[in-house]
Design a protein around this motif. Structure first.
Motif, PDB file in Angstrom:
ATOM      1  N   CYS A 111       3.690   2.160   9.687  1.00  0.00           N
ATOM      2  CA  CYS A 111       4.026   1.090  10.622  1.00  0.00           C
ATOM      3  C   CYS A 111       5.108   0.209  10.025  1.00  0.00           C
ATOM      4  O   CYS A 111       4.842  -0.579   9.110  1.00  0.00           O
ATOM      5  N   HIS A 112       6.326   0.341  10.518  1.00  0.00           N
ATOM      6  CA  HIS A 112       7.453  -0.449  10.032  1.00  0.00           C
ATOM      7  C   HIS A 112       7.233  -1.941  10.267  1.00  0.00           C
ATOM      8  O   HIS A 112       7.511  -2.766   9.393  1.00  0.00           O
ATOM      9  N   SER A 113       6.733  -2.266  11.441  1.00  0.00           N
ATOM     10  CA  SER A 113       6.681  -3.676  11.844  1.00  0.00           C
ATOM     11  C   SER A 113       5.668  -4.501  11.058  1.00  0.00           C
ATOM     12  O   SER A 113       5.743  -5.732  11.060  1.00  0.00           O
ATOM     13  N   LEU A 114       4.738  -3.854  10.351  1.00  0.00           N
ATOM     14  CA  LEU A 114       3.835  -4.610   9.487  1.00  0.00           C
ATOM     15  C   LEU A 114       4.589  -5.209   8.303  1.00  0.00           C
ATOM     16  O   LEU A 114       4.297  -6.326   7.861  1.00  0.00           O
ATOM     17  N   THR A 115       5.553  -4.467   7.786  1.00  0.00           N
ATOM     18  CA  THR A 115       6.343  -4.932   6.643  1.00  0.00           C
ATOM     19  C   THR A 115       7.557  -5.713   7.090  1.00  0.00           C
ATOM     20  O   THR A 115       7.967  -6.672   6.437  1.00  0.00           O
ATOM     21  N   ASP A 116       8.131  -5.327   8.226  1.00  0.00           N
ATOM     22  CA  ASP A 116       9.359  -5.952   8.725  1.00  0.00           C
ATOM     23  C   ASP A 116       9.274  -6.116  10.240  1.00  0.00           C
ATOM     24  O   ASP A 116       9.671  -5.226  10.994  1.00  0.00           O
ATOM     25  N   PRO A 117       8.759  -7.254  10.707  1.00  0.00           N
ATOM     26  CA  PRO A 117       8.623  -7.452  12.158  1.00  0.00           C
ATOM     27  C   PRO A 117       9.938  -7.769  12.860  1.00  0.00           C
ATOM     28  O   PRO A 117       9.951  -7.894  14.084  1.00  0.00           O
ATOM     29  N   THR A 118      11.054  -7.881  12.120  1.00  0.00           N
ATOM     30  CA  THR A 118      12.316  -8.272  12.748  1.00  0.00           C
ATOM     31  C   THR A 118      12.824  -7.242  13.745  1.00  0.00           C
ATOM     32  O   THR A 118      13.712  -7.559  14.556  1.00  0.00           O
ATOM     33  N   ILE A 119      12.291  -6.013  13.699  1.00  0.00           N
ATOM     34  CA  ILE A 119      12.761  -4.989  14.641  1.00  0.00           C
ATOM     35  C   ILE A 119      12.183  -5.198  16.035  1.00  0.00           C
ATOM     36  O   ILE A 119      12.606  -4.536  16.983  1.00  0.00           O
ATOM     37  N   LEU A 120      11.215  -6.107  16.163  1.00  0.00           N
ATOM     38  CA  LEU A 120      10.601  -6.402  17.455  1.00  0.00           C
ATOM     39  C   LEU A 120      11.078  -7.756  17.967  1.00  0.00           C
ATOM     40  O   LEU A 120      11.298  -8.685  17.185  1.00  0.00           O
ATOM     41  N   GLY A 121      11.211  -7.861  19.290  1.00  0.00           N
ATOM     42  CA  GLY A 121      11.541  -9.136  19.884  1.00  0.00           C
ATOM     43  C   GLY A 121      10.430 -10.151  19.640  1.00  0.00           C
ATOM     44  O   GLY A 121       9.266  -9.780  19.460  1.00  0.00           O
ATOM     45  N   VAL A 164       0.855  -1.183   0.000  1.00  0.00           N
ATOM     46  CA  VAL A 164       0.000   0.000   0.000  1.00  0.00           C
ATOM     47  C   VAL A 164       0.893   1.235   0.000  1.00  0.00           C
ATOM     48  O   VAL A 164       1.813   1.347   0.815  1.00  0.00           O
ATOM     49  N   SER A 165       0.633   2.154  -0.926  1.00  0.00           N
ATOM     50  CA  SER A 165       1.410   3.385  -0.976  1.00  0.00           C
ATOM     51  C   SER A 165       0.955   4.362   0.099  1.00  0.00           C
ATOM     52  O   SER A 165       1.772   4.890   0.855  1.00  0.00           O
ATOM     53  N   SER A 166      -0.368   4.595   0.167  1.00  0.00           N
ATOM     54  CA  SER A 166      -0.850   5.555   1.161  1.00  0.00           C
ATOM     55  C   SER A 166      -2.331   5.364   1.432  1.00  0.00           C
ATOM     56  O   SER A 166      -3.069   4.796   0.615  1.00  0.00           O
ATOM     57  N   TYR A 167      -2.741   5.853   2.593  1.00  0.00           N
ATOM     58  CA  TYR A 167      -4.152   5.950   2.934  1.00  0.00           C
ATOM     59  C   TYR A 167      -4.362   7.321   3.559  1.00  0.00           C
ATOM     60  O   TYR A 167      -3.609   7.740   4.447  1.00  0.00           O
ATOM     61  N   THR A 168      -5.401   8.030   3.089  1.00  0.00           N
ATOM     62  CA  THR A 168      -5.693   9.360   3.595  1.00  0.00           C
ATOM     63  C   THR A 168      -7.142   9.419   4.032  1.00  0.00           C
ATOM     64  O   THR A 168      -8.047   9.393   3.186  1.00  0.00           O
ATOM     65  N   PRO A 169      -7.398   9.475   5.343  1.00  0.00           N
ATOM     66  CA  PRO A 169      -8.781   9.541   5.818  1.00  0.00           C
ATOM     67  C   PRO A 169      -9.341  10.944   5.677  1.00  0.00           C
ATOM     68  O   PRO A 169      -8.603  11.940   5.715  1.00  0.00           O
ATOM     69  N   ALA A 180       0.195   0.403   6.806  1.00  0.00           N
ATOM     70  CA  ALA A 180       1.345  -0.202   6.140  1.00  0.00           C
ATOM     71  C   ALA A 180       1.988   0.768   5.169  1.00  0.00           C
ATOM     72  O   ALA A 180       3.204   0.772   4.968  1.00  0.00           O
ATOM     73  N   GLY A 181       1.149   1.603   4.534  1.00  0.00           N
ATOM     74  CA  GLY A 181       1.676   2.658   3.677  1.00  0.00           C
ATOM     75  C   GLY A 181       1.809   3.943   4.471  1.00  0.00           C
ATOM     76  O   GLY A 181       1.954   3.927   5.691  1.00  0.00           O
ATOM     77  N   THR A 182       1.749   5.067   3.767  1.00  0.00           N
ATOM     78  CA  THR A 182       1.806   6.370   4.438  1.00  0.00           C
ATOM     79  C   THR A 182       0.393   6.815   4.787  1.00  0.00           C
ATOM     80  O   THR A 182      -0.442   6.973   3.910  1.00  0.00           O
ATOM     81  N   PHE A 183       0.141   6.983   6.065  1.00  0.00           N
ATOM     82  CA  PHE A 183      -1.169   7.382   6.578  1.00  0.00           C
ATOM     83  C   PHE A 183      -1.141   8.900   6.739  1.00  0.00           C
ATOM     84  O   PHE A 183      -0.466   9.425   7.613  1.00  0.00           O
ATOM     85  N   HIS A 184      -1.849   9.616   5.844  1.00  0.00           N
ATOM     86  CA  HIS A 184      -1.823  11.078   5.842  1.00  0.00           C
ATOM     87  C   HIS A 184      -2.859  11.639   6.810  1.00  0.00           C
ATOM     88  O   HIS A 184      -4.023  11.233   6.781  1.00  0.00           O
ATOM     89  N   VAL A 185      -2.444  12.572   7.649  1.00  0.00           N
ATOM     90  CA  VAL A 185      -3.341  13.198   8.631  1.00  0.00           C
ATOM     91  C   VAL A 185      -3.317  14.717   8.439  1.00  0.00           C
ATOM     92  O   VAL A 185      -2.235  15.324   8.406  1.00  0.00           O
ATOM     93  N   ALA A 186      -4.496  15.309   8.303  1.00  0.00           N
ATOM     94  CA  ALA A 186      -4.624  16.773   8.146  1.00  0.00           C
ATOM     95  C   ALA A 186      -3.768  17.281   6.995  1.00  0.00           C
ATOM     96  O   ALA A 186      -3.117  18.331   7.094  1.00  0.00           O
TER      97      ALA A 186
END
Length: 522
Positions: free
Chosen positions: A372-382, A90-95, A338-344
């Protein structure tokens, strides 16, 4: 005293062990040059590091810089780096609130799905077709411009000829990007999503005649020849760890906790005086490469410093026990974040925020973007955190210039963080605070960095993540053959303040190394 200290002579001394300095050191050392890297901090990596910012929590976050687009595969291949990136589906989501209810624009998941998302938001095909044509144009420019970043600087006419598209050249290089956006798009939200790439770390209006926003936009859409922004596997520190290993394995000496104090040069030989645990030492070298801001370079050489360009961003790192639910129930939070979540970040919202900040006020509705980095790459979390469903969120706020924090950095930071998260909460079905994890001391896992924090921690002048205003990627008067040259023949600027600097790219480091090798016969 370590064996490398004292009055030693090297082929090159690199001041600053950030990613560009490490790239330069690795290239030079692999070419058989003796290299000393002096790093003020106790670790290499600069702004491209991963840390565990929350006490007792096994989450290794990209603390400052966080996505990769401008790093050429050539550098990864040349240096044999053990480093990978992952694409985001996903590239982006803008609510947005439309017709009394929550909705939004999801870009990604395939052309059909994106087309349908545009149609739902705008009621027709026109905006999507305009989007497709516009980014087809930027893709063409990316394919032509990106390969030039690791070549000697082209002239303006050479780059224009290489692009070979008069409309694209006028749109990106000559007219304010706001003109193109308003001419091509009619929907305020769509206009805002396009404009955001022109404002990341750059405080400018869409119609700024100086075109700072255009230069920012250009660098955000040319990366890799596609404009894609990818997730570094293992976090940004994985890149700089790999670079440090490559430089060290090639024979470079990496000396941390060593602050350069002065550079004395006659144009042929230079002496770098630096602080050690026991006092001061001097390293002599044929070349000095400075991976620091132009202001720091001037301080080291005793030259008149250039004018500083202030930074204008808020960086927030968070750890959540779960992703929050959205008011727009048609979108899965795992896709939205997962993508860029645009706010305001509607077009008019961005204009209002800029005007308020330019008047010395905090934006009433601070614009920001989140992923959210960890959705694409969970290795940064224990493993335990992954099993429990924990996720990271990285927020980057816009239009908050350093001057706004002068009255009281801590107080203004808190005010801005509160109002920024309130803008996010307006699109959530539950408060973000309910989802925040806590550290070993029971404190919420959230940290915010203002431009003044970056100036203090990383010596970025005015907190500017690009070190100074971005430059066009072509030669201008005084830029030199590679865009790294200074008025001192054997002192080169290899940091983000070089021409074609900014972002995590390694390009200035590569180009400074090429300038040295070219001058000294390879």
């Amino acid at each position: 005293m370590p064996a490398h200290e004292g009055n030693r002579t090297y082929d090159a001394v690199v001041v600053g062990g950030g990613h560009n300095g490490l790239v330069a050191a690795a290239y030079l050392a692999r070419a058989g040059r003796s290299v000393l890297v002096l790093e003020r901090l106790e670790h290499t990596g600069g702004a491209a590091v991963s840390t565990r910012p929350f006490a007792g929590v096994d989450a290794r976050l990209s603390r400052y810089s966080y996505l990769v687009s401008l790093l050429p595969k050539k550098i990864v291949r040349d240096l044999g780096l053990d480093f990978r990136v992952r694409t985001r589906n996903v590239s982006s989501y803008t609510p947005v609130e439309r017709d009394g209810g929550p909705t939004g624009l999801l870009v990604g998941g395939g052309e059909r799905r994106t087309r349908e998302a545009f149609a739902r938001l705008t009621g027709g095909e026109g905006e999507y077709e305009a989007w497709r044509r516009f980014y087809g144009m930027t893709a063409h420019v990316a394919q032509r411009v990106f390969p030039t970043l690791t070549e000697p600087l082209p002239t303006r006419d050479e780059l224009r000829g290489r692009i070979d598209d008069a409309d694209a050249w006028r749109t990106l290089f000559e007219e304010p990007i706001g003109t193109a956006i308003e001419d091509r798009f009619g929907d305020d939200l769509v206009r805002g999503v396009v404009l955001t790439d022109a404002l990341i770390g750059t405080f400018a209006d869409a119609h700024d005649p100086a075109l700072a926003q255009n230069r920012c936009f250009l660098y955000h859409v040319i990366g890799g020849g596609t404009g894609a922004w990818d997730v570094p596997v293992g976090g940004m520190g994985a890149l700089t760890d790999a670079l440090a290993a490559a430089a060290r394995d090639a024979g470079a000496v990496l000396a941390t906790g060593r602050e350069a104090l002065r550079i004395d040069t006659d144009g042929r030989t230079a002496e770098v005086t630096y602080r050690t645990a026991d006092g001061e030492a001097v390293a002599t070298a044929r070349h000095v490469l400075v991976n620091a801001s132009p202001q720091e370079l001037a301080a080291l050489t005793g030259d008149e410093p250039p004018a500083a360009a202030e930074g204008a961003q808020l960086k927030v790192n968070m750890l959540l026990t779960r992703l929050p639910r959205l008011r727009d129930e048609t979108v899965d939070p795992r896709e939205a974040f997962a993508g860029t979540f645009h706010v305001a970040e509607g077009y008019e919202q961005l204009a209002t925020a800029h005007a308020q900040a330019a008047a010395g006020e905090l934006p009433a509705a601070p614009p920001s973007e989140i992923y959210c980095h960890s959705l694409t790459d969970p290795t940064i979390l224990g493993p335990d955190l992954v099993e429990q469903g924990y996720q990271t969120l990285t927020l980057f706020g816009l239009h908050t210039p350093a001057r706004l924090f002068d009255r009281d950095n801590d107080v203004v930071r808190a005010e801005l963080l509160k109002s920024t998260l309130a803008q996010l909460d307006a699109h959530l079905a539950e408060p973000l605070a309910d989802c925040l994890a806590t550290d070993a001391d029971g404190r919420p896992c959230i940290e915010a960095k203002t431009p003044l924090d970056l100036e203090r921690d990383l010596r970025l002048p005015g907190g500017n993540i690009f070190h100074r205003e971005l430059a066009w990627p072509y030669a201008q008067e005084g830029t030199g053959r590679w865009g790294v040259e200074t008025r001192h023949a054997n002192v080169l600027l290899c940091g983000a303040g070089a021409v074609r600097g900014g972002g995590v790219s390694g390009v200035p480091g590569h180009n400074a190394a090429m300038a040295v090798l070219e001058e000294s016969g390879g």
